[in-house]
Design a protein around this motif. Structure first.
Motif, PDB file in Angstrom:
ATOM      1  N   PRO A  62       0.826  -1.199   0.000  1.00 37.58           N
ATOM      2  CA  PRO A  62       0.000   0.000   0.000  1.00 37.58           C
ATOM      3  C   PRO A  62       0.863   1.252   0.000  1.00 37.58           C
ATOM      4  O   PRO A  62       2.036   1.203   0.362  1.00 37.58           O
ATOM      5  CB  PRO A  62      -0.786  -0.117   1.321  1.00 37.58           C
ATOM      6  N   PRO A  63       0.311   2.402  -0.422  1.00 39.98           N
ATOM      7  CA  PRO A  63       1.073   3.641  -0.427  1.00 39.98           C
ATOM      8  C   PRO A  63       1.423   4.064   0.983  1.00 39.98           C
ATOM      9  O   PRO A  63       0.770   3.686   1.943  1.00 39.98           O
ATOM     10  CB  PRO A  63       0.104   4.638  -1.077  1.00 39.98           C
ATOM     11  N   SER A  64       2.471   4.891   1.087  1.00 40.54           N
ATOM     12  CA  SER A  64       2.871   5.370   2.402  1.00 40.54           C
ATOM     13  C   SER A  64       1.782   6.260   2.968  1.00 40.54           C
ATOM     14  O   SER A  64       1.011   6.868   2.238  1.00 40.54           O
ATOM     15  CB  SER A  64       4.177   6.169   2.296  1.00 40.54           C
ATOM     16  N   SER A  65       1.720   6.363   4.286  1.00 41.49           N
ATOM     17  CA  SER A  65       0.664   7.138   4.930  1.00 41.49           C
ATOM     18  C   SER A  65       0.720   8.595   4.540  1.00 41.49           C
ATOM     19  O   SER A  65      -0.288   9.280   4.522  1.00 41.49           O
ATOM     20  CB  SER A  65       0.787   7.014   6.454  1.00 41.49           C
ATOM     21  N   SER A  66       1.926   9.101   4.197  1.00 44.57           N
ATOM     22  CA  SER A  66       2.057  10.504   3.830  1.00 44.57           C
ATOM     23  C   SER A  66       1.498  10.779   2.450  1.00 44.57           C
ATOM     24  O   SER A  66       1.226  11.919   2.105  1.00 44.57           O
ATOM     25  CB  SER A  66       3.534  10.921   3.864  1.00 44.57           C
ATOM     26  N   ASN A  67       1.328   9.735   1.633  1.00 45.54           N
ATOM     27  CA  ASN A  67       0.904   9.931   0.256  1.00 45.54           C
ATOM     28  C   ASN A  67      -0.459   9.317  -0.019  1.00 45.54           C
ATOM     29  O   ASN A  67      -0.968   9.383  -1.123  1.00 45.54           O
ATOM     30  CB  ASN A  67       1.957   9.309  -0.673  1.00 45.54           C
ATOM     31  N   ALA A  68      -1.070   8.672   0.982  1.00 43.44           N
ATOM     32  CA  ALA A  68      -2.312   7.937   0.759  1.00 43.44           C
ATOM     33  C   ALA A  68      -3.505   8.878   0.675  1.00 43.44           C
ATOM     34  O   ALA A  68      -3.596   9.848   1.395  1.00 43.44           O
ATOM     35  CB  ALA A  68      -2.521   6.933   1.889  1.00 43.44           C
ATOM     36  N   ARG A  69      -4.389   8.555  -0.259  1.00 43.45           N
ATOM     37  CA  ARG A  69      -5.670   9.237  -0.381  1.00 43.45           C
ATOM     38  C   ARG A  69      -5.539  10.749  -0.549  1.00 43.45           C
ATOM     39  O   ARG A  69      -6.238  11.519   0.094  1.00 43.45           O
ATOM     40  CB  ARG A  69      -6.560   8.897   0.819  1.00 43.45           C
ATOM     41  N   THR A  70      -4.636  11.190  -1.362  1.00 46.84           N
ATOM     42  CA  THR A  70      -4.535  12.597  -1.726  1.00 46.84           C
ATOM     43  C   THR A  70      -4.465  12.683  -3.240  1.00 46.84           C
ATOM     44  O   THR A  70      -4.281  11.687  -3.934  1.00 46.84           O
ATOM     45  CB  THR A  70      -3.281  13.273  -1.127  1.00 46.84           C
ATOM     46  N   HIS A  71      -4.598  13.894  -3.761  1.00 43.25           N
ATOM     47  CA  HIS A  71      -4.474  14.091  -5.207  1.00 43.25           C
ATOM     48  C   HIS A  71      -3.120  13.585  -5.709  1.00 43.25           C
ATOM     49  O   HIS A  71      -3.009  13.134  -6.855  1.00 43.25           O
ATOM     50  CB  HIS A  71      -4.618  15.572  -5.539  1.00 43.25           C
ATOM     51  N   TYR A  72      -2.111  13.676  -4.861  1.00 37.10           N
ATOM     52  CA  TYR A  72      -0.759  13.292  -5.274  1.00 37.10           C
ATOM     53  C   TYR A  72      -0.665  11.801  -5.581  1.00 37.10           C
ATOM     54  O   TYR A  72       0.103  11.387  -6.442  1.00 37.10           O
ATOM     55  CB  TYR A  72       0.248  13.664  -4.182  1.00 37.10           C
ATOM     56  N   SER A  73      -1.441  10.988  -4.888  1.00 36.38           N
ATOM     57  CA  SER A  73      -1.363   9.543  -5.084  1.00 36.38           C
ATOM     58  C   SER A  73      -1.910   9.124  -6.440  1.00 36.38           C
ATOM     59  O   SER A  73      -1.696   7.988  -6.870  1.00 36.38           O
ATOM     60  CB  SER A  73      -2.112   8.820  -3.967  1.00 36.38           C
TER      61      SER A  73
END
Length: 245
Positions: A62-73
């Motif tokens: 899974p994506p890192s918590s800092s990058n999860a569920r944002t526009h960046y992901s």
């Protein structure tokens, strides 16, 4: 899916990330119109095709918590490090647009049917909104601050107390309204573009240092300069200038 169109491991990782992003967003919409970023999301049911997809991607990291569920992901090729301070504030707009067009092609509703078509429509809208937000420095800064709980875009109280800045803005407003020809505003346009560039540089540094207070101040300033740019771009003789603070 045919063997020739089978995605690479990196591609599977991205689509798994995108799937989690979209489905978690759909679930949160049923629970609250304004979900908290930190709120734990309860499981929700999906169609059989969604469950099969999630099962196939179960071994994907899974994506890192800092990058999860944002526009960046949504744009892992262009923004592999995610949002600041982990990644830079500056964005390569050419690369972002290229990835955006690739995603829009993959999730075009006409390429899907039934339930998948409805999901593709939602995903396409999500990608489109994220792209529009990230491509512009002002909306990007406002979005990043909103992730930290500061609504700079809609908060009427988010105004500068820099009297020198306000004086400059009012002077520029008078110049725009008093111009007889658009050519008279060439120098004003150049100076304003420089102010925009300087604010973006300061924002980049502030987000890199995770200095949210400085980022807030610069985002408000950038809103003034952007508003002036819009007034210059839409100039008409005698047209009043309305500066949205």
């Amino acid at each position: 899916m045919s063997q020739s169109m089978k995605p690479s491991p990196n591609g599977m990782r991205f689509y798994a990330t995108l799937h989690r992003y979209v489905t978690s967003t759909e679930c949160s919409q049923h629970r609250s119109s304004r979900p908290s970023i930190a709120r734990r999301r309860a499981p929700c049911s999906h169609s059989s095709s969604s469950r099969q997809y999630a099962s196939a991607a179960a071994d994907i990291t899974p994506p890192s918590s800092s990058n999860a569920r944002t526009h960046y992901s949504l744009f892992p090729k262009t923004l592999p490090h995610g949002a600041p301070p982990h990644g830079p504030f500056a964005v390569d707009n050419a690369a972002l647009r290229k990835e955006f067009l690739q995603l829009q092609s993959a999730y075009h509703p006409d390429k899907h049917s039934g339930t998948d078509k409805r999901k593709a429509e939602g995903t396409s809208a999500l990608i489109n909104g994220a792209y529009k937000t990230l491509q512009d420095p002002l909306t990007r800064a406002q979005y990043l601050l909103s992730l930290r709980g500061f609504d700079i875009a809609d908060d009427e109280r988010a105004k500068t107390e820099d009297l020198d800045l306000l004086e400059d803005v009012m002077e520029i407003r008078s110049l725009i309204e008093g111009a007889e020809e658009e050519t008279e505003l060439a120098e004003t346009r150049q100076l304003n573009e420089k102010s925009i560039e300087e604010s973006i540089e300061v924002l980049d540094d502030a987000f890199r240092r995770d200095d949210i207070e400085e980022a807030k101040l610069q985002a408000v300033k950038l809103r003034y300069w952007t508003n002036i740019k819009e007034s210059l771009d839409s100039w008409e003789k005698g047209k009043p200038v309305i500066l949205v603070h």
